[in-house]
Design a protein around this motif. Structure first.
Motif, PDB file in Angstrom:
ATOM      1  N   ALA A   1       9.098   1.996   4.709  1.00 12.63           N
ATOM      2  CA  ALA A   1       9.833   2.883   4.447  1.00 12.63           C
ATOM      3  C   ALA A   1       8.987   4.160   4.104  1.00 12.63           C
ATOM      4  CB  ALA A   1      10.531   2.790   3.293  1.00 12.63           C
ATOM      5  N   TRP A   2       9.654   5.367   3.952  1.00 10.67           N
ATOM      6  CA  TRP A   2       8.963   6.650   3.648  1.00 10.67           C
ATOM      7  C   TRP A   2       9.839   7.249   2.368  1.00 10.67           C
ATOM      8  CZ3 TRP A   2      11.658  11.722   4.600  1.00 10.67           C
ATOM      9  CH2 TRP A   2      11.110  12.787   4.071  1.00 10.67           C
ATOM     10  N   VAL A   3       8.999   7.455   1.096  1.00 12.75           N
ATOM     11  CA  VAL A   3       9.471   8.035  -0.022  1.00 12.75           C
ATOM     12  C   VAL A   3       8.780   9.353  -0.158  1.00 12.75           C
ATOM     13  CG1 VAL A   3       9.695   7.725  -2.383  1.00 12.75           C
ATOM     14  CG2 VAL A   3       9.566   5.697  -0.949  1.00 12.75           C
ATOM     15  N   PRO A   4       9.554  10.401  -0.243  1.00 11.69           N
ATOM     16  CA  PRO A   4       9.058  11.863  -0.277  1.00 11.69           C
ATOM     17  C   PRO A   4       8.110  11.780  -1.812  1.00 11.69           C
ATOM     18  CG  PRO A   4      11.327  11.845   0.271  1.00 11.69           C
ATOM     19  CD  PRO A   4      11.046  10.352  -0.184  1.00 11.69           C
ATOM     20  N   LYS A   5       7.376  12.520  -1.741  1.00 14.69           N
ATOM     21  CA  LYS A   5       6.378  12.598  -2.936  1.00 14.69           C
ATOM     22  C   LYS A   5       7.335  13.280  -4.099  1.00 14.69           C
ATOM     23  CE  LYS A   5       1.633  12.858  -1.906  1.00 14.69           C
ATOM     24  NZ  LYS A   5       0.267  13.513  -2.013  1.00 14.69           N
ATOM     25  N   HIS A   6       8.246  14.259  -3.721  1.00  6.12           N
ATOM     26  CA  HIS A   6       8.850  14.915  -4.676  1.00  6.12           C
ATOM     27  C   HIS A   6      10.033  13.774  -5.149  1.00  6.12           C
ATOM     28  CE1 HIS A   6      11.951  15.581  -1.789  1.00  6.12           C
ATOM     29  NE2 HIS A   6      11.018  16.070  -0.960  1.00  6.12           N
ATOM     30  N   ALA A   7      10.086  12.720  -4.742  1.00  8.70           N
ATOM     31  CA  ALA A   7      11.294  11.809  -5.424  1.00  8.70           C
ATOM     32  C   ALA A   7      11.151  11.546  -6.777  1.00  8.70           C
ATOM     33  CB  ALA A   7      11.458  10.757  -4.365  1.00  8.70           C
ATOM     34  N   PRO A   8      12.329  11.383  -7.613  1.00  7.10           N
ATOM     35  CA  PRO A   8      12.039  10.911  -8.919  1.00  7.10           C
ATOM     36  C   PRO A   8      11.470   9.700  -8.905  1.00  7.10           C
ATOM     37  CG  PRO A   8      14.413  11.822  -8.451  1.00  7.10           C
ATOM     38  CD  PRO A   8      13.608  11.619  -7.191  1.00  7.10           C
ATOM     39  N   PHE A   9      10.756   9.424 -10.249  1.00  8.08           N
ATOM     40  CA  PHE A   9       9.951   8.271 -10.077  1.00  8.08           C
ATOM     41  C   PHE A   9      10.638   7.011 -10.145  1.00  8.08           C
ATOM     42  CE2 PHE A   9       8.288   4.689 -13.110  1.00  8.08           C
ATOM     43  CZ  PHE A   9       7.145   4.291 -12.023  1.00  8.08           C
ATOM     44  N   PRO A  10      12.025   6.963 -10.573  1.00  7.35           N
ATOM     45  CA  PRO A  10      12.928   5.785 -10.420  1.00  7.35           C
ATOM     46  C   PRO A  10      13.099   5.242  -8.974  1.00  7.35           C
ATOM     47  CG  PRO A  10      14.033   7.035 -12.127  1.00  7.35           C
ATOM     48  CD  PRO A  10      12.723   8.024 -11.435  1.00  7.35           C
ATOM     49  N   ALA A  11      13.174   6.415  -8.038  1.00  9.64           N
ATOM     50  CA  ALA A  11      13.323   6.117  -6.548  1.00  9.64           C
ATOM     51  C   ALA A  11      12.232   5.266  -6.042  1.00  9.64           C
ATOM     52  CB  ALA A  11      13.602   7.498  -5.915  1.00  9.64           C
TER      53      ALA A  11
ATOM     54  N   ASP B   1      -2.703  -4.894   9.982  1.00 11.83           N
ATOM     55  CA  ASP B   1      -3.369  -6.182  10.656  1.00 11.83           C
ATOM     56  C   ASP B   1      -4.069  -6.906   9.535  1.00 11.83           C
ATOM     57  OD1 ASP B   1      -2.636  -5.447  12.903  1.00 11.83           O
ATOM     58  OD2 ASP B   1      -4.258  -4.179  13.578  1.00 11.83           O
ATOM     59  N   SER B   2      -4.108  -6.297   8.286  1.00  8.49           N
ATOM     60  CA  SER B   2      -5.134  -6.954   7.315  1.00  8.49           C
ATOM     61  C   SER B   2      -4.085  -7.671   6.146  1.00  8.49           C
ATOM     62  CB  SER B   2      -6.105  -5.914   6.361  1.00  8.49           C
ATOM     63  OG  SER B   2      -6.779  -5.329   7.179  1.00  8.49           O
ATOM     64  N   GLY B   3      -2.839  -7.484   6.626  1.00 11.20           N
ATOM     65  CA  GLY B   3      -1.894  -8.195   5.770  1.00 11.20           C
ATOM     66  C   GLY B   3      -1.053  -7.451   4.893  1.00 11.20           C
ATOM     67  N   TRP B   4      -1.417  -6.064   4.793  1.00 13.26           N
ATOM     68  CA  TRP B   4      -0.816  -5.271   3.773  1.00 13.26           C
ATOM     69  C   TRP B   4       0.627  -4.727   4.330  1.00 13.26           C
ATOM     70  CZ3 TRP B   4      -2.504  -3.351  -0.952  1.00 13.26           C
ATOM     71  CH2 TRP B   4      -3.861  -3.921  -1.339  1.00 13.26           C
ATOM     72  N   ARG B   5       1.540  -4.550   3.487  1.00 14.98           N
ATOM     73  CA  ARG B   5       2.662  -3.995   3.965  1.00 14.98           C
ATOM     74  C   ARG B   5       2.764  -2.438   3.266  1.00 14.98           C
ATOM     75  NH1 ARG B   5       7.078  -7.764   1.071  1.00 14.98           N
ATOM     76  NH2 ARG B   5       5.144  -8.014  -0.409  1.00 14.98           N
ATOM     77  N   VAL B   6       3.039  -1.577   3.975  1.00 14.69           N
ATOM     78  CA  VAL B   6       2.931  -0.210   3.764  1.00 14.69           C
ATOM     79  C   VAL B   6       4.090   0.775   3.473  1.00 14.69           C
ATOM     80  CG1 VAL B   6       2.006   2.019   4.843  1.00 14.69           C
ATOM     81  CG2 VAL B   6       0.906  -0.168   5.454  1.00 14.69           C
TER      82      VAL B   6
ATOM     83  N   ALA C   1       0.926  -1.242  -0.051  1.00 16.31           N
ATOM     84  CA  ALA C   1       0.044  -0.215  -0.002  1.00 16.31           C
ATOM     85  C   ALA C   1       0.898   1.352  -0.093  1.00 16.31           C
ATOM     86  CB  ALA C   1      -0.922   0.041   1.420  1.00 16.31           C
ATOM     87  N   LEU C   2       0.606   1.983  -1.181  1.00 13.10           N
ATOM     88  CA  LEU C   2       1.403   3.345  -1.058  1.00 13.10           C
ATOM     89  C   LEU C   2       0.335   4.505  -0.469  1.00 13.10           C
ATOM     90  CD1 LEU C   2       2.729   3.427  -4.694  1.00 13.10           C
ATOM     91  CD2 LEU C   2       3.879   2.764  -2.609  1.00 13.10           C
ATOM     92  N   LEU C   3       0.731   4.925   0.743  1.00 15.25           N
ATOM     93  CA  LEU C   3       0.157   5.775   1.726  1.00 15.25           C
ATOM     94  C   LEU C   3       0.282   7.013   2.006  1.00 15.25           C
ATOM     95  CD1 LEU C   3      -2.257   5.558   3.744  1.00 15.25           C
ATOM     96  CD2 LEU C   3      -0.698   4.944   5.336  1.00 15.25           C
TER      97      LEU C   3
END
Length: 201
Positions: A87-97, A60-65, A34-36
């Motif tokens: 992990a945390w990925v900033p929204k402004h990070a390049p798509f390859p990241a 709890d539902s089995g997702w990894r976030v 899940a990208l949250l």
């Protein structure tokens, strides 16, 4: 989502605008990644939807976030990581990241440098401990002492507070001394600063 699909990764978009709605949509799919976002706008009732409240139920539902967020509040990010986010990925990070993070998560690899993850979690835990300590100190005050401190925080002087509560100036001064003792501070200014911190002002 289209970019992820173009890379051969099955992806969908959750259109729900409430915590219950998001969890209901998630339950309709096999658990995956899940990208949250942490800032999900407001629900139909106008209540702000905080993504950190979804981390636990999704796990709890089995997702990894993976948190994909524009939030710059490192404490909130640390809280999401402490709750089990990969992990945390900033929204402004390049798509390859982002793509690399998703692929690492799918492959069960390390998504975020452990030292960076630990740094953010430590920051969250330190701030949480400070807030808990502050709440404990504030909890020592009587109702009247809290009322007196609130008036001092509004800029009133002791005499004005005494007039408001129809008590003597010496009574208010005694209450102020009790406040300083219970909050473990040496001045009225420090007490007011703690009050404002506790009330987010």
């Amino acid at each position: 989502m289209h970019s992820l699909r173009a890379e051969g990764i099955s992806a969908g978009w959750c259109a729900a605008r409430s915590v219950a709605g998001i969890l209901a949509e998630a339950a309709a799919f096999p658990p995956g990644i899940a990208l949250l976002d942490l800032d999900l706008g407001r629900d139909p009732n106008g209540t702000r939807v905080d993504g950190t409240h979804l981390v636990g139920p999704l796990l709890d539902s089995g997702w990894r976030v993976l948190v994909l967020s524009g939030s710059s509040d490192r404490t909130r990010i640390g809280g999401a990581l402490a709750a089990g986010t990969l992990a945390w990925v900033p929204k402004h990070a390049p798509f390859p990241a982002l793509l690399a993070a998703v692929r690492a998560a799918l492959g069960g690899g390390t998504v975020m440098p452990p030292n960076r993850r630990a740094e953010l979690i430590d920051l969250y835990e330190e701030r949480t401990a400070r807030h808990r300590e502050l709440a404990t100190k504030m909890g020592r005050l009587t109702q009247r002492e809290r009322e007196v401190l609130a008036e001092l925080a509004r800029g009133k002087r002791a005499q004005a507070v005494a007039d408001q509560f129809v008590v003597s100036l010496s009574t208010v001064r005694t209450q102020i001394r009790a406040i300083l003792t219970k909050l473990e501070v040496g001045s009225q200014l420090e007490a007011v600063a703690l009050y404002r911190r506790a009330h987010g002002s």
